[in-house]
Motif scaffolding. Structure first.
Motif, PDB file in Angstrom:
ATOM      1  N   LEU A  26       0.787  -1.234   0.000  1.00  0.00           N
ATOM      2  CA  LEU A  26       0.000   0.000   0.000  1.00  0.00           C
ATOM      3  C   LEU A  26       0.822   1.289   0.000  1.00  0.00           C
ATOM      4  N   MET A  27       1.950   1.307   0.672  1.00  0.00           N
ATOM      5  CA  MET A  27       2.673   2.561   0.883  1.00  0.00           C
ATOM      6  C   MET A  27       3.066   3.287  -0.402  1.00  0.00           C
ATOM      7  N   PRO A  28       3.547   2.622  -1.442  1.00  0.00           N
ATOM      8  CA  PRO A  28       3.844   3.365  -2.683  1.00  0.00           C
ATOM      9  C   PRO A  28       2.595   4.010  -3.288  1.00  0.00           C
ATOM     10  N   ALA A  77       1.534   9.758 -11.692  1.00  0.00           N
ATOM     11  CA  ALA A  77       1.252   9.151 -10.388  1.00  0.00           C
ATOM     12  C   ALA A  77      -0.030   8.322 -10.451  1.00  0.00           C
ATOM     13  N   ARG A  78      -1.039   8.843 -11.143  1.00  0.00           N
ATOM     14  CA  ARG A  78      -2.291   8.104 -11.306  1.00  0.00           C
ATOM     15  C   ARG A  78      -2.053   6.780 -12.032  1.00  0.00           C
ATOM     16  N   ASP A  79      -1.242   6.815 -13.073  1.00  0.00           N
ATOM     17  CA  ASP A  79      -0.963   5.602 -13.841  1.00  0.00           C
ATOM     18  C   ASP A  79      -0.183   4.577 -13.015  1.00  0.00           C
ATOM     19  N   ARG A  80       0.744   5.042 -12.169  1.00  0.00           N
ATOM     20  CA  ARG A  80       1.448   4.116 -11.268  1.00  0.00           C
ATOM     21  C   ARG A  80       0.460   3.505 -10.273  1.00  0.00           C
ATOM     22  N   LEU A  81      -0.441   4.332  -9.763  1.00  0.00           N
ATOM     23  CA  LEU A  81      -1.468   3.867  -8.837  1.00  0.00           C
ATOM     24  C   LEU A  81      -2.347   2.811  -9.506  1.00  0.00           C
ATOM     25  N   ALA A  82      -2.762   3.055 -10.730  1.00  0.00           N
ATOM     26  CA  ALA A  82      -3.592   2.095 -11.465  1.00  0.00           C
ATOM     27  C   ALA A  82      -2.858   0.772 -11.653  1.00  0.00           C
ATOM     28  N   ARG A 125      -0.419  -0.458  -9.823  1.00  0.00           N
ATOM     29  CA  ARG A 125      -0.275  -1.123  -8.530  1.00  0.00           C
ATOM     30  C   ARG A 125      -1.595  -1.751  -8.093  1.00  0.00           C
ATOM     31  N   LEU A 126      -2.705  -1.052  -8.310  1.00  0.00           N
ATOM     32  CA  LEU A 126      -4.012  -1.622  -7.964  1.00  0.00           C
ATOM     33  C   LEU A 126      -4.266  -2.910  -8.744  1.00  0.00           C
ATOM     34  N   ASP A 127      -3.832  -2.942  -9.999  1.00  0.00           N
ATOM     35  CA  ASP A 127      -3.997  -4.144 -10.825  1.00  0.00           C
ATOM     36  C   ASP A 127      -3.212  -5.342 -10.285  1.00  0.00           C
TER      37      ASP A 127
END
Length: 146
Positions: free
Chosen positions: A109-111, A130-135, A137-139
């Motif tokens: 979760l931390m990243p 940042a949004r794309d990295r979040l997406a 990671r969620l995947d």
């Protein structure tokens, strides 16, 4: 004599607390101690039901956001950031996990929390990255947790 010893003791304490103190050293040691995201041997980590449900909601939030024709405009990215922040707050408040599974969940979760903070910027390209990295990671959630 007692005054001299007390003064010497105070000076010694002050010197030891301030001499060669590097505030970044402790911070770097903490980050160095954080393990890399990994499986539990060859198995996925067992997450609790609340965490799985909350992560599924975050994944759906991201999926819905990315399907919008205006997903890359500043208002849409800002709205996603606010909703994702609330979603992650819920992940943390509802989580009842303990032990190594809980520790690995935090590594996972931390990243993403860092990326949510980065999304709070006036630089649209930085926020989208940042949004794309979040997406991404969620995947990966189902890769590491069940």
């Amino acid at each position: 004599m007692k005054l001299y010893l007390a003064l010497l003791l105070v000076c010694g304490l002050l010197f030891s607390c301030s001499h060669n103190h590097n505030p970044e050293a402790g911070h770097n040691e903490v980050h160095a101690a954080v393990p890399a995201l990994s499986l539990n041997g060859e198995q996925r980590w067992q997450a609790d039901d609340a965490t799985n449900a909350n992560m599924q909601q975050l994944q759906q939030l991201m999926h819905d956001h990315l399907r919008q024709p205006d997903a890359d405009n500043p208002e849409s990215v800002s709205d996603l950031r606010q909703k994702a922040k609330l979603g992650f707050d819920k992940v943390f408040s509802d989580c009842r996990m303990k032990g190594p599974e809980h520790d690995m969940l935090h590594v996972y979760l931390m990243p993403m929390l860092d990326d949510i903070k980065v999304m709070d910027t006036n630089d649209l390209q930085t926020a989208i990255a940042a949004r794309d990295r979040l997406a991404s990671r969620l995947d990966q959630y189902q890769t590491y947790f069940k």
